[in-house]
Scaffold this motif. Structure first.
Motif, PDB file in Angstrom:
ATOM      1  N   ILE A 120     -16.215  -5.203  23.146  1.00  0.00           N
ATOM      2  CA  ILE A 120     -14.967  -5.019  22.227  1.00  0.00           C
ATOM      3  C   ILE A 120     -13.414  -4.873  22.969  1.00  0.00           C
ATOM      4  O   ILE A 120     -13.144  -3.610  23.559  1.00  0.00           O
ATOM      5  N   GLY A 121     -12.299  -4.903  22.262  1.00  0.00           N
ATOM      6  CA  GLY A 121     -11.043  -4.812  22.288  1.00  0.00           C
ATOM      7  C   GLY A 121     -10.996  -3.874  21.484  1.00  0.00           C
ATOM      8  O   GLY A 121     -10.505  -3.547  21.037  1.00  0.00           O
ATOM      9  N   SER A 122      -9.778  -4.536  21.062  1.00  0.00           N
ATOM     10  CA  SER A 122      -8.859  -4.320  19.536  1.00  0.00           C
ATOM     11  C   SER A 122      -8.500  -5.474  18.609  1.00  0.00           C
ATOM     12  O   SER A 122      -8.386  -6.323  18.551  1.00  0.00           O
ATOM     13  N   LEU A 123      -8.548  -5.150  17.164  1.00  0.00           N
ATOM     14  CA  LEU A 123      -7.935  -5.492  16.498  1.00  0.00           C
ATOM     15  C   LEU A 123      -6.905  -4.998  15.640  1.00  0.00           C
ATOM     16  O   LEU A 123      -7.006  -3.476  15.068  1.00  0.00           O
ATOM     17  N   ASN A 124      -5.482  -5.351  15.481  1.00  0.00           N
ATOM     18  CA  ASN A 124      -4.218  -4.709  14.985  1.00  0.00           C
ATOM     19  C   ASN A 124      -3.955  -5.634  14.237  1.00  0.00           C
ATOM     20  O   ASN A 124      -3.802  -6.933  14.194  1.00  0.00           O
ATOM     21  N   LEU A 125      -3.659  -5.200  13.070  1.00  0.00           N
ATOM     22  CA  LEU A 125      -2.740  -5.864  12.029  1.00  0.00           C
ATOM     23  C   LEU A 125      -1.234  -5.121  11.925  1.00  0.00           C
ATOM     24  O   LEU A 125      -0.692  -4.524  12.170  1.00  0.00           O
ATOM     25  N   LEU A 126      -0.903  -6.148  12.187  1.00  0.00           N
ATOM     26  CA  LEU A 126       1.142  -6.465  12.268  1.00  0.00           C
ATOM     27  C   LEU A 126       2.242  -6.836  10.832  1.00  0.00           C
ATOM     28  O   LEU A 126       1.069  -7.601  10.438  1.00  0.00           O
ATOM     29  N   VAL A 127       2.796  -6.220  10.375  1.00  0.00           N
ATOM     30  CA  VAL A 127       3.317  -6.146   9.664  1.00  0.00           C
ATOM     31  C   VAL A 127       4.872  -6.944  10.270  1.00  0.00           C
ATOM     32  O   VAL A 127       6.224  -5.960  11.339  1.00  0.00           O
ATOM     33  N   ARG A 128       5.320  -8.099   9.812  1.00  0.00           N
ATOM     34  CA  ARG A 128       6.737  -8.877  10.311  1.00  0.00           C
ATOM     35  C   ARG A 128       7.890  -8.738   9.345  1.00  0.00           C
ATOM     36  O   ARG A 128       7.843  -9.274   8.762  1.00  0.00           O
ATOM     37  N   SER A 129       8.585  -7.837   9.398  1.00  0.00           N
ATOM     38  CA  SER A 129       9.592  -7.651   7.918  1.00  0.00           C
ATOM     39  C   SER A 129      10.759  -8.831   8.269  1.00  0.00           C
ATOM     40  O   SER A 129      10.773  -9.323   9.798  1.00  0.00           O
ATOM     41  N   ARG A 130      11.299  -9.806   8.438  1.00  0.00           N
ATOM     42  CA  ARG A 130      12.646 -10.789   8.304  1.00  0.00           C
ATOM     43  C   ARG A 130      14.233 -10.492   7.559  1.00  0.00           C
ATOM     44  O   ARG A 130      14.493 -11.450   8.133  1.00  0.00           O
ATOM     45  N   ASN A 131      13.936  -9.469   7.655  1.00  0.00           N
ATOM     46  CA  ASN A 131      15.219  -8.431   6.989  1.00  0.00           C
ATOM     47  C   ASN A 131      15.811  -8.022   8.308  1.00  0.00           C
ATOM     48  O   ASN A 131      17.160  -7.373   7.711  1.00  0.00           O
ATOM     49  N   LYS A 132      15.227  -7.905   8.875  1.00  0.00           N
ATOM     50  CA  LYS A 132      15.361  -6.848  10.114  1.00  0.00           C
ATOM     51  C   LYS A 132      15.444  -7.325  12.007  1.00  0.00           C
ATOM     52  O   LYS A 132      14.943  -6.573  12.462  1.00  0.00           O
ATOM     53  N   GLY A 133      15.727  -9.012  11.357  1.00  0.00           N
ATOM     54  CA  GLY A 133      15.490  -8.951  13.316  1.00  0.00           C
ATOM     55  C   GLY A 133      14.210 -10.024  13.335  1.00  0.00           C
ATOM     56  O   GLY A 133      13.671  -9.271  14.916  1.00  0.00           O
ATOM     57  N   ALA A 134      13.796  -9.579  12.329  1.00  0.00           N
ATOM     58  CA  ALA A 134      12.279 -10.396  12.818  1.00  0.00           C
ATOM     59  C   ALA A 134      11.420  -9.097  13.143  1.00  0.00           C
ATOM     60  O   ALA A 134      10.986  -9.429  14.588  1.00  0.00           O
ATOM     61  N   LEU A 135      10.932  -8.182  12.669  1.00  0.00           N
ATOM     62  CA  LEU A 135      10.839  -6.814  13.890  1.00  0.00           C
ATOM     63  C   LEU A 135       9.341  -6.685  13.059  1.00  0.00           C
ATOM     64  O   LEU A 135       8.856  -6.540  12.325  1.00  0.00           O
ATOM     65  N   ASP A 136       8.021  -6.647  14.298  1.00  0.00           N
ATOM     66  CA  ASP A 136       7.070  -5.896  14.359  1.00  0.00           C
ATOM     67  C   ASP A 136       6.849  -4.967  14.421  1.00  0.00           C
ATOM     68  O   ASP A 136       6.698  -3.812  15.092  1.00  0.00           O
ATOM     69  N   THR A 137       5.863  -3.703  13.252  1.00  0.00           N
ATOM     70  CA  THR A 137       5.566  -2.568  13.186  1.00  0.00           C
ATOM     71  C   THR A 137       3.609  -3.129  13.315  1.00  0.00           C
ATOM     72  O   THR A 137       3.794  -4.078  12.597  1.00  0.00           O
ATOM     73  N   HIS A 138       3.644  -1.914  13.717  1.00  0.00           N
ATOM     74  CA  HIS A 138       1.859  -1.117  13.929  1.00  0.00           C
ATOM     75  C   HIS A 138       1.910  -1.192  12.001  1.00  0.00           C
ATOM     76  O   HIS A 138       1.919   0.183  11.984  1.00  0.00           O
ATOM     77  N   ALA A 139       0.601  -1.746  11.584  1.00  0.00           N
ATOM     78  CA  ALA A 139       0.426  -1.079  10.205  1.00  0.00           C
ATOM     79  C   ALA A 139      -0.997  -0.451  10.365  1.00  0.00           C
ATOM     80  O   ALA A 139      -1.635   0.195   9.063  1.00  0.00           O
ATOM     81  N   TRP A 140      -1.768  -1.303  11.074  1.00  0.00           N
ATOM     82  CA  TRP A 140      -2.849  -1.027  11.350  1.00  0.00           C
ATOM     83  C   TRP A 140      -3.927  -0.627  12.902  1.00  0.00           C
ATOM     84  O   TRP A 140      -3.412  -2.515  13.384  1.00  0.00           O
ATOM     85  N   SER A 141      -4.872  -0.602  13.997  1.00  0.00           N
ATOM     86  CA  SER A 141      -5.150  -0.752  14.510  1.00  0.00           C
ATOM     87  C   SER A 141      -6.383  -0.208  14.391  1.00  0.00           C
ATOM     88  O   SER A 141      -6.806   1.490  14.535  1.00  0.00           O
ATOM     89  N   LEU A 142      -7.789  -0.908  15.526  1.00  0.00           N
ATOM     90  CA  LEU A 142      -8.995   0.030  15.295  1.00  0.00           C
ATOM     91  C   LEU A 142      -9.376  -0.335  16.979  1.00  0.00           C
ATOM     92  O   LEU A 142      -9.010  -2.105  17.485  1.00  0.00           O
ATOM     93  N   SER A 143     -10.380  -0.539  17.598  1.00  0.00           N
ATOM     94  CA  SER A 143     -10.731  -0.752  18.832  1.00  0.00           C
ATOM     95  C   SER A 143     -12.651   0.094  18.761  1.00  0.00           C
ATOM     96  O   SER A 143     -12.483   0.661  18.416  1.00  0.00           O
ATOM     97  N   GLY A 144     -12.966  -0.629  19.805  1.00  0.00           N
ATOM     98  CA  GLY A 144     -14.144  -0.113  20.421  1.00  0.00           C
ATOM     99  C   GLY A 144     -15.237  -1.397  19.877  1.00  0.00           C
ATOM    100  O   GLY A 144     -15.447  -1.892  18.165  1.00  0.00           O
ATOM    101  N   ASN A 145     -16.591  -1.434  19.438  1.00  0.00           N
ATOM    102  CA  ASN A 145     -17.820  -1.611  18.894  1.00  0.00           C
ATOM    103  C   ASN A 145     -18.112  -0.808  17.837  1.00  0.00           C
ATOM    104  O   ASN A 145     -18.193   0.353  17.597  1.00  0.00           O
ATOM    105  N   LYS A 146     -18.412  -1.945  16.404  1.00  0.00           N
ATOM    106  CA  LYS A 146     -17.763  -0.864  14.882  1.00  0.00           C
ATOM    107  C   LYS A 146     -19.741  -1.632  14.319  1.00  0.00           C
ATOM    108  O   LYS A 146     -20.206  -1.280  13.410  1.00  0.00           O
ATOM    109  N   GLY A 147     -20.596  -2.841  15.113  1.00  0.00           N
ATOM    110  CA  GLY A 147     -22.345  -2.694  15.323  1.00  0.00           C
ATOM    111  C   GLY A 147     -21.916  -3.976  14.502  1.00  0.00           C
ATOM    112  O   GLY A 147     -20.952  -4.465  14.130  1.00  0.00           O
ATOM    113  N   ASN A 148     -23.464  -4.622  14.548  1.00  0.00           N
ATOM    114  CA  ASN A 148     -22.964  -6.000  13.902  1.00  0.00           C
ATOM    115  C   ASN A 148     -23.636  -5.496  11.985  1.00  0.00           C
ATOM    116  O   ASN A 148     -24.402  -6.289  11.073  1.00  0.00           O
TER     117      ASN A 148
END
Length: 973
Positions: free
Chosen positions: A845-873
């Motif tokens: 398992i690699g990573s799952l990221n949640l990003l927020v793209r704000s459209r009033n600041k030049g479409a800037l992507d910011t990381h809101a949440w991230s998780l990596s590795g095996n978390k089970g079935n």
């Protein structure tokens, strides 16, 4: 052929406010491609970081009406580069395999003729890490005679990188530092800007003979791995030493075979030998094998310096140079110098006379000269002297001086240059001295002082030289400082005094100087003359093409002006209408009265007088034409691209409607627009539906609107719009309409996406990522997929339920990214909560990221949440708070891990206004939609207080905490 049927409903609410919807261009730069990170630095500058060799993608998103044109430029980093100008909306700048020299500031310029252009910029920082270079230096100093030696060794490690690299020194597998070993010093030399680290071994000890590794790192920025280089230090380590098998200056005859050996006399490790030639590469046919250089049948052009360099990264490279001189002679010249003391320019009896002779030779100092008079060797006497190296003449020149010239001294003198004992042909030059030997004069032949030719033709400039002997003529430009001749040289020699030019151009016009050379003639002040070259060329006119619009019945004046030409006058002007001669050609006007323009007056624009007019202007050399397109046609409509949320879906059918808006370009230039002809055609089909749209008087900047209905999801359409006036059809404008999921602001209900529909709630695949998310369920998933990875079903546990996942099997590689982008949401609250279920089961398992793209600041992507590795079935839920400052999108980014057992899935994405709950539900309890165990049938999460009575008990639920009491419960909120 299928016929597309469209129901077109016209809504024409006209809006007019000042300049209407005309607005200056606005721009913002959106990044895509393989960016490592986009951040704001300490001066609020947007910095786009990318790894060397990756793909740079920048988009310039623009607003404004009319539609702005976009141009990209780049400065800094290296020489200013320009990219292709374009008028395409949302133009993407793409650079494959970006290099470090392409870093710098990139500018997006958008302009539409309203107000000032919009210019935005972003700084691109290209990251790289080269292989390090390790060199070893040592110092040896004797102390107290020969009792012992003190040896200090410096291991210098150098690397090119961005950002600056971090250095780690190791002895064997042990990391070295100041504090661990007093015999080790690690420091950064001055003026190296962090690119060099030195390991100093003080007073070398036996344990210091070991393997040393320099490891450099940019801390895995952009995924760039560390690099290292190792050197084995022994008690025999020594810098290279060389000696040559020949002298440092080697003189050979042409045609000989030359072999030079460069012999190693020291160096550990064994040095590498390399031959080079300066200037230029090794001669064709030369063979360099190790330390031996062989040049077969050497020629004069092979002369030069040959360098043998030995390197082993210990000390400085050893270098030996051989100056190879191949004997040659060329360019035999002479000079006649009358009596210098008396400043005479003529040969006179009783005065002194000097004859000088020179050849260009290699080696120059080995040339010998011999003088002959009338075929016999000249005898030296008190009146006849031979000198060498006259300071007023080129080096190694032989001069024959005749003192007190007598009549008996007249005769033919010959100077012979030779290389004694060498098989190089002698060169000689002959000078005749008599009463007829007179200094030169130069003049321009009659009628040749001004030469006039047409552009593209050949030209010949001539100067006549008289005198005996006649020297060559040197040509140069006069009118332009340091200007070059058409040949590209500042000075050109002609033996016959004629300068021949092929295919002259207008920039060759000007004054040319001819002058006598000081060699092969009298060494006196040069004589000179001048020739004027006039190059005639056809006229250049403006406008070359002009679109003239006027209402019916109004007059029009057409004017064709001469910009430049030679002659600079109009000899004749002929007007044609639709290719037919309009007026008889006027009589030839004298040059003094000639005008620089021609005019045609039309009393009134009618249907019959509309069409193409051509004015052909001549200046006796050639002609040029002004083209006018005269009509009462209306200009094209200007589509409005900034319509908010133009797409509207119809849930009961697979159709959608589109709000089409436009303005009319220059409506007052011609007669009023009566109606528009609208044509709508589904792409990849031929049939179109046509509709006439009547309008009232249209004003400049007035926004017109029409709603296209019954468009089929998800097809795209070509829309053509043509204005009609009393004259008829005007210019047509066209655009492509694409279906996009309508933008809806999130609300407190019906905002959970279960991915059950093919439209996946308006989510789209990012076109700039490496691969896509896949929608599937237990019935559609690959039965041969890798075991021990991925969810068996969606969060509901039913085989029919869909979810989104990333497939990490081949051809996916480590670090590949898949991005799923939500629709654009209008921010109507300060805080939002993103809730979703994720499934991360697998060895790789690699990573799952949640990003927020704000459209009033030049479409800037910011990381809101991230998780990596095996978390089970198991499906697990997370709640992520976000606080967008304007319109925004959420992005789910799946990153592939180190192997194929790394599938990641998401389901039941919910976006709600307000803050996230303070405590989250246990994802393994009550998180399914199978009925029961949740206050909401969706089972996304249960928040707040809920009461339940069962089995004689009162149950209180807050999140995943259940409180009970046999008879009662006391609540305090």
């Amino acid at each position: 052929m299928e016929v597309t049927c469209l129901l077109l409903l016209a809504l024409i609410p006209f809006h007019c406010r000042g300049q209407g919807v005309y607005a200056p261009a606005q721009a913002q730069i959106v990044h895509a491609g393989q960016a490592c990170v986009v951040k704001e630095d300490n001066i609020s500058e947007r910095v786009y970081t990318i790894r060397e060799g990756d793909t740079l993608m920048l988009q310039c998103l623009v607003t404004g009406h009319p539609r702005p044109q976009v141009r990209w430029t780049k400065t800094a980093g290296s020489a200013s580069d320009k990219f292709q100008e374009t008028s395409v909306f949302n133009e993407t700048l793409r650079i494959e395999r970006i290099a470090r020299t392409q870093g710098g500031r990139y500018y997006c310029k958008a302009e539409n003729g309203v107000g000032v252009p919009a210019i935005k910029s972003i700084r691109v920082d290209v990251q790289y890490l080269d292989e390090p270079v390790l060199t070893v230096h040592q110092t040896v100093s004797d102390v107290r005679g020969n009792f012992y030696q003190e040896k200090t060794v410096f291991l210098r490690c150098t690397v090119n990188s961005n950002p600056p690299a971090r250095f780690i020194w190791k002895r064997g597998s042990d990391t070295l530092s100041h504090s661990q070993d007093n015999g080790v010093d690690i420091y950064e030399p001055l003026y190296t800007q962090g690119e060099t680290k030195v390991l100093k071994l003080k007073n070398l000890r036996p344990q210091d003979y070991a393997s040393y590794t320099c490891q450099v790192s940019v801390r895995n920025v952009c995924g760039i791995p560390d690099k290292a280089i190792t050197f084995r230090l022994t008690n025999t380590t020594a810098p290279p030493a060389l000696k040559l098998s020949v002298n440092e200056t080697l003189v050979v005859n042409p045609g000989e075979n030359v072999t030079v050996q460069c012999l190693l006399t020291g160096g550990d490790p064994l040095p590498e030998l390399q031959w080079s030639h300066g200037p230029g590469p090794l001669p064709l046919g030369a063979l360099a094998q190790g330390g031996t250089l062989s040049i077969p049948s050497v020629q004069a052009r092979d002369s030069g310096y040959y360098n043998c360099t030995a390197t082993n990264n210990v000390g400085n490279p050893a270098k030996k140079t051989v100056n190879l001189l191949v004997r040659s002679m060329k360019n035999a010249t002479f000079q006649i110098t009358p009596d210098v003391i008396k400043e005479s320019e003529n040969i006179q009896l009783g005065q002194d006379l000097k004859l000088s002779c020179h050849v260009d030779a290699v080696p120059q100092e080995k040339v010998t000269y011999q003088w002959f008079k009338n075929g016999k060797p000249a005898r030296m006497s008190k009146r006849l002297l031979v000198t060498r190296n006259d300071p007023e003449l080129p080096a190694v020149t032989s001069s024959l001086e005749l003192i007190d010239l007598h009549f008996s001294d007249y005769g033919t003198y010959l100077c012979m240059a030779s290389f004694p004992g060498a098989p190089v042909p002698d060169l000689s030059v002959e000078v005749n001295i008599s009463s007829e030997t007179v200094p030169p004069t130069i003049s321009v032949p009659k009628g040749r002082a001004v030469v006039t030719v047409r552009e593209g033709s050949p030209a010949e400039l001539q100067c006549e030289v008289r005198g005996k002997p006649r020297p060559p003529v040197l040509w140069s430009r006069v009118d332009k400082e340091a200007a070059l001749l058409p040949s590209g040289l500042p000075l050109e020699e002609t033996p016959d005094g004629k300068l021949r030019l092929e295919r002259v151009s207008r920039d060759m016009s000007g004054t040319y100087r001819c002058q006598t050379a000081r060699y092969n003639g009298f060494n006196v002040r040069p004589r000179e003359a001048q020739v004027q070259l006039n190059v005639q060329f056809p006229p250049e006119v403006e406008p070359s093409s002009q679109d003239v619009r006027q209402a019916l019945g109004r007059p029009v004046l057409l004017r064709c002006s001469l910009l430049r030409g030679s002659p600079q006058r109009i000899a004749s002007a002929v007007w044609r209408f639709k290719g037919q001669l309009l007026l008889p050609p006027p009589p030839v006007v004298p040059a003094a009265e000639a005008l620089d323009h021609a005019e045609l007056h039309l009393d009134a624009v009618t249907r019959d007088s509309s069409g193409s007019y051509e004015c052909s202007v001549s200046n006796d050399v050639g002609s040029a034409a002004c083209l006018f397109q005269v009509s009462a046609k209306a200009y094209s409509p200007e589509f409005y691209f900034d319509t908010p949320n133009p797409t509207r879906s119809h849930k009961l059918s697979k159709n959608y409607s589109y709000v089409l808006q436009w303005t009319q370009r220059e409506p007052d230039a011609v007669d009023p627009v009566l109606n528009y002809r609208l044509s709508v055609r589904q792409l990849n089909q031929h049939n179109a539906v046509v509709k006439a749209i009547p309008v009232r008087r249209v004003e400049k900047g007035q926004l017109l609107e029409y709603i296209l209905t019954d468009l089929r999801v998800p097809h795209s359409y070509e829309v053509r719009l043509t204005p009609y006036t009393t004259f008829g059809a005007g210019d047509m404008a066209s655009r492509i309409i694409h279906y996009t999921e309508p933008i809806n602001s999130p609300n407190l209900s019906d905002n959970t996406c279960h991915f059950e529909d093919e439209k996946i709630c308006g989510y789209t695949q990012d076109l700039t990522d490496n691969f896509d998310w896949t929608r599937q369920n237990a019935l559609t998933q690959n039965p041969k997929r890798s075991p021990n990875t991925g969810p068996p079903t969606d969060i509901s546990g039913t085989p029919e339920g869909y979810y989104m996942f990333i497939e990490t099997s081949r051809p996916r590689e480590l670090g590949d990214r898949a991005r799923l982008v939500s629709p654009l949401y209008n921010a109507s609250a300060k805080f939002y909560c993103v809730s979703f279920f994720y499934h991360m089961y697998g060895k790789h398992i690699g990573s799952l990221n949640l990003l927020v793209r704000s459209r009033n600041k030049g479409a800037l992507d910011t990381h809101a949440w991230s998780l990596s590795g095996n978390k089970g079935n198991v499906w697990q839920q997370v709640h992520v708070p976000i606080n967008p400052s304007g319109p925004f999108q959420i992005i789910f980014e799946g990153v592939r891990g180190s192997g194929y057992l790394g599938d990641i899935a998401i389901d039941d994405v919910t976006l709600k206004k307000g803050e996230c709950p303070r405590k989250q539900m246990d994802p393994n309890k009550g998180a399914r939609r199978e009925g029961g165990g949740g206050a909401e049938s969706g089972g996304s999460c249960v928040w707040g207080w809920f009461l339940s009575v069962g089995g004689g008990r009162l149950y209180l639920n807050r999140g995943s905490e259940w409180l009970s009491d046999e008879n009662h419960v006391a609540l305090t909120v």
